[in-house]
Motif scaffolding. Structure first.
Motif, PDB file in Angstrom:
ATOM      1  N   ILE A 222       0.836  -1.205   0.000  1.00 17.45           N
ATOM      2  CA  ILE A 222       0.000   0.000   0.000  1.00 17.45           C
ATOM      3  C   ILE A 222       0.869   1.252   0.000  1.00 17.45           C
ATOM      4  CG2 ILE A 222      -2.003  -1.054   1.122  1.00 17.45           C
ATOM      5  CD1 ILE A 222      -1.024   0.142   3.772  1.00 17.45           C
ATOM      6  N   GLU A 223       2.150   1.095   0.383  1.00 20.34           N
ATOM      7  CA  GLU A 223       3.076   2.225   0.383  1.00 20.34           C
ATOM      8  C   GLU A 223       3.912   2.268  -0.898  1.00 20.34           C
ATOM      9  OE1 GLU A 223       2.595   4.097   2.821  1.00 20.34           O
ATOM     10  OE2 GLU A 223       1.748   2.796   4.363  1.00 20.34           O
ATOM     11  N   ASP A 224       3.855   1.218  -1.709  1.00 20.37           N
ATOM     12  CA  ASP A 224       4.769   1.109  -2.839  1.00 20.37           C
ATOM     13  C   ASP A 224       4.088   0.351  -3.968  1.00 20.37           C
ATOM     14  OD1 ASP A 224       6.964   1.024  -4.482  1.00 20.37           O
ATOM     15  OD2 ASP A 224       8.305   0.102  -3.023  1.00 20.37           O
ATOM     16  N   ASP A 225       3.939   0.994  -5.131  1.00 20.17           N
ATOM     17  CA  ASP A 225       3.289   0.350  -6.268  1.00 20.17           C
ATOM     18  C   ASP A 225       4.146  -0.747  -6.886  1.00 20.17           C
ATOM     19  OD1 ASP A 225       1.078   1.968  -6.007  1.00 20.17           O
ATOM     20  OD2 ASP A 225       1.806   3.471  -7.429  1.00 20.17           O
ATOM     21  N   SER A 236       0.358  -6.699   3.936  1.00 14.24           N
ATOM     22  CA  SER A 236       0.149  -6.623   5.378  1.00 14.24           C
ATOM     23  C   SER A 236       0.251  -5.173   5.813  1.00 14.24           C
ATOM     24  CB  SER A 236       1.205  -7.478   6.102  1.00 14.24           C
ATOM     25  OG  SER A 236       2.499  -7.124   5.670  1.00 14.24           O
ATOM     26  N   LEU A 237       0.089  -4.948   7.111  1.00  8.66           N
ATOM     27  CA  LEU A 237       0.184  -3.600   7.659  1.00  8.66           C
ATOM     28  C   LEU A 237       1.611  -3.230   8.035  1.00  8.66           C
ATOM     29  CD1 LEU A 237      -2.962  -3.656   9.981  1.00  8.66           C
ATOM     30  CD2 LEU A 237      -2.755  -2.581   7.732  1.00  8.66           C
ATOM     31  N   ALA A 261       6.330  -9.229  12.235  1.00 12.72           N
ATOM     32  CA  ALA A 261       5.241  -8.661  13.038  1.00 12.72           C
ATOM     33  C   ALA A 261       3.986  -9.519  13.036  1.00 12.72           C
ATOM     34  CB  ALA A 261       4.921  -7.248  12.537  1.00 12.72           C
ATOM     35  N   GLY A 262       4.148 -10.790  13.340  1.00 17.08           N
ATOM     36  CA  GLY A 262       2.987 -11.671  13.451  1.00 17.08           C
ATOM     37  C   GLY A 262       2.133 -11.662  12.196  1.00 17.08           C
ATOM     38  N   LYS A 263       0.830 -11.678  12.391  1.00 17.94           N
ATOM     39  CA  LYS A 263      -0.085 -11.719  11.256  1.00 17.94           C
ATOM     40  C   LYS A 263      -0.152 -10.389  10.513  1.00 17.94           C
ATOM     41  CE  LYS A 263      -2.881 -15.489  13.043  1.00 17.94           C
ATOM     42  NZ  LYS A 263      -4.217 -16.004  13.383  1.00 17.94           N
ATOM     43  N   GLU A 264       0.498  -9.362  11.062  1.00 16.83           N
ATOM     44  CA  GLU A 264       0.557  -8.071  10.368  1.00 16.83           C
ATOM     45  C   GLU A 264       1.720  -8.007   9.378  1.00 16.83           C
ATOM     46  OE1 GLU A 264      -0.994  -4.475  12.831  1.00 16.83           O
ATOM     47  OE2 GLU A 264       0.474  -5.537  14.052  1.00 16.83           O
ATOM     48  N   SER A 265       2.461  -9.106   9.247  1.00 15.62           N
ATOM     49  CA  SER A 265       3.651  -9.126   8.409  1.00 15.62           C
ATOM     50  C   SER A 265       3.580 -10.334   7.484  1.00 15.62           C
ATOM     51  CB  SER A 265       4.897  -9.200   9.309  1.00 15.62           C
ATOM     52  OG  SER A 265       6.083  -9.092   8.581  1.00 15.62           O
ATOM     53  N   ARG A 334      -3.289 -17.898  -5.113  1.00 15.83           N
ATOM     54  CA  ARG A 334      -2.545 -16.967  -4.255  1.00 15.83           C
ATOM     55  C   ARG A 334      -1.773 -17.757  -3.208  1.00 15.83           C
ATOM     56  NH1 ARG A 334      -4.251 -14.071   0.388  1.00 15.83           N
ATOM     57  NH2 ARG A 334      -3.203 -12.064   0.684  1.00 15.83           N
ATOM     58  N   ILE A 335      -0.461 -17.546  -3.174  1.00 11.91           N
ATOM     59  CA  ILE A 335       0.421 -18.167  -2.191  1.00 11.91           C
ATOM     60  C   ILE A 335       0.784 -17.099  -1.166  1.00 11.91           C
ATOM     61  CG2 ILE A 335       2.594 -19.402  -1.841  1.00 11.91           C
ATOM     62  CD1 ILE A 335       0.577 -20.862  -3.650  1.00 11.91           C
ATOM     63  N   MET A 336       0.637 -17.406   0.120  1.00 14.09           N
ATOM     64  CA  MET A 336       0.921 -16.401   1.143  1.00 14.09           C
ATOM     65  C   MET A 336       1.579 -17.038   2.356  1.00 14.09           C
ATOM     66  SD  MET A 336      -1.632 -13.599   2.929  1.00 14.09           S
ATOM     67  CE  MET A 336      -2.441 -14.745   4.038  1.00 14.09           C
ATOM     68  N   PHE A 337       2.451 -16.277   3.012  1.00 20.61           N
ATOM     69  CA  PHE A 337       3.119 -16.711   4.234  1.00 20.61           C
ATOM     70  C   PHE A 337       2.991 -15.623   5.295  1.00 20.61           C
ATOM     71  CE2 PHE A 337       5.296 -18.886   0.799  1.00 20.61           C
ATOM     72  CZ  PHE A 337       5.439 -20.182   1.288  1.00 20.61           C
ATOM     73  N   LEU A 338       2.724 -16.050   6.533  1.00 23.74           N
ATOM     74  CA  LEU A 338       2.732 -15.118   7.656  1.00 23.74           C
ATOM     75  C   LEU A 338       3.142 -15.855   8.921  1.00 23.74           C
ATOM     76  CD1 LEU A 338      -0.014 -15.753   9.501  1.00 23.74           C
ATOM     77  CD2 LEU A 338      -1.113 -14.518   7.628  1.00 23.74           C
ATOM     78  N   SER A 339       3.482 -15.071   9.930  1.00 23.42           N
ATOM     79  CA  SER A 339       3.859 -15.627  11.227  1.00 23.42           C
ATOM     80  C   SER A 339       2.669 -15.499  12.178  1.00 23.42           C
ATOM     81  CB  SER A 339       5.069 -14.879  11.780  1.00 23.42           C
ATOM     82  OG  SER A 339       5.335 -15.263  13.114  1.00 23.42           O
TER      83      SER A 339
END
Length: 368
Positions: A222-225, A236-237, A261-265, A334-339
């Motif tokens: 959201i900060e970088d196209d 993530s946030l 940052a957990g599920k925010e990363s 869609r492939i995704m990874f989070l902590s």
């Protein structure tokens, strides 16, 4: 001949007027570490007052200070991340530099920034027509500074990199410190017959300063196209950290991603698939050998399928491999990874850390 020699000498000293654009090579931009100082006559204390071209190789505007390592502001020590000097951008201040690039290529800017005394510090990074605002409220390390990456696509053979502080504080001197500005060309990776995913080993990414040990933050998309991590999006946030094998434990190759940052990363990629076909997603989960200890879980998603991979970290390096078999239900998966959890370093409770992922591969399987 004399004029050519004079121009060459000026370029080598990095004291040319701003209208000269510097040719690009991977690494620091001209005077990117700000070790070349303004003339004493262009300074009033720490404030640069000698005009737009007083800072060698840069054009400046607004309230710009030239800060020496160890300098104090009241009771606060201003920490310079590298070398002896950095610049501080006060209210509505900016630094910019023109660089010759290849039109149509993708590039990533890496720079080091440190908060000082403003409440909601942020930086606007732009290369026309792209721009992004990077919030600095979250400090990911207790050092007081972080390295950030931001990417752009060169629309012209000569671009202007601008780093701007959009803040307006009561104290015009309150604003972020900037140090070590670098650039790296990005080469978009392609799927291969050994991996449907692009850049699964994370080898293609932003410039990492060779003499620093804190990695590079890759901000949310959201900060970088354009992602500084080709093939991947930070969905993530919070940022994820790009780490190198010179300073961290990396499961495979020279680069990896630490989920901070957990599920925010989280990072994600959309891959082409054939509905009804069987696939396997394999990857490595580990720790960066940075005293990030405890029970960790990496969640991996492939469309509607998911797997949770536990990892008991001693904070001293190591990894395990995992895989997720799934059947594609659409032409794009869609492939995704989070902590799952937030984790702090055991030797530094102010620094966020997390599990490392690397060597991500996806292949189609024959039906049994």
């Amino acid at each position: 001949m004399g004029r050519k020699l004079a121009l060459l000498s000026a370029l080598l000293c990095a004291t040319t007027a701003f209208h000269v654009a510097f040719s690009f090579k991977d690494g620091l931009v001209a005077n990117g570490n700000f070790e070349l100082a303004p003339k004493a006559s262009d300074m009033n204390g720490t404030v640069v007052v000698g005009g737009a071209h007083a800072l060698p190789a840069w054009e400046i505007s607004g309230f710009v200070e030239y800060i020496k390592s160890g300098q104090k502001q009241g009771d606060m020590l201003l920490v310079v991340p590298e070398g002896a000097y950095a610049v501080r951008l006060g209210n509505e201040a900016s630094i910019k530099q023109r660089i010759n690039v290849i039109k149509g290529m993708y590039y990533s800017i890496t720079f080091v920034a440190a908060r000082t005394c403003a409440q909601e510090e942020r930086l606007n990074v732009s290369v026309a027509p792209d721009s992004g605002v990077l919030p600095m409220q979250t400090l990911y390390s207790s050092n007081g500074w972080d390295a950030y990456a931001w990417a752009f696509r060169a629309e012209y053979p000569q671009v202007e990199i601008v780093i701007h502080n959009p803040g307006v504080e009561e104290d015009p001197a309150c604003g972020p410190l900037i140090d070590s500005v670098a650039l790296r060309a990005l080469y978009p990776p392609r799927p291969t017959n050994k991996n449907i995913l692009k850049n699964g080993g994370f080898e293609e990414g932003p410039y990492v300063f060779p003499n620093t040990s804190w990695g590079v933050l890759i901000p949310p998309n959201i900060e970088d196209d354009h992602s500084p991590l080709p093939g991947w999006m930070v969905e993530s946030l919070k940022a994820v950290k790009y780490i190198d094998s010179d300073h961290f434990s990396v499961p495979q190759g020279r680069r990896a991603i630490e989920l901070l940052a957990g599920k925010e990363s989280a990072i994600a990629q959309v891959a082409r698939t054939i509905p009804g076909k069987n696939y396997v997603l394999s990857f490595a989960v580990g720790d960066a050998s940075n005293s990030c200890e405890g029970s960790m879980i990496v969640e991996a998603f492939a469309g509607k399928d998911t797997i949770k991979v536990p990892y008991e970290s001693k904070g001293k390096g190591g990894f395990k491999r995992a895989m997720l078999k799934f059947v594609a239900v659409s032409a794009r998966t869609r492939i995704m990874f989070l902590s799952t959890f937030y984790t702090m370093r055991s030797d530094d409770y102010s620094s966020l850390c997390g599990p490392v992922i690397d060597d991500v591969k996806m292949l189609s399987l024959r039906k049994p």
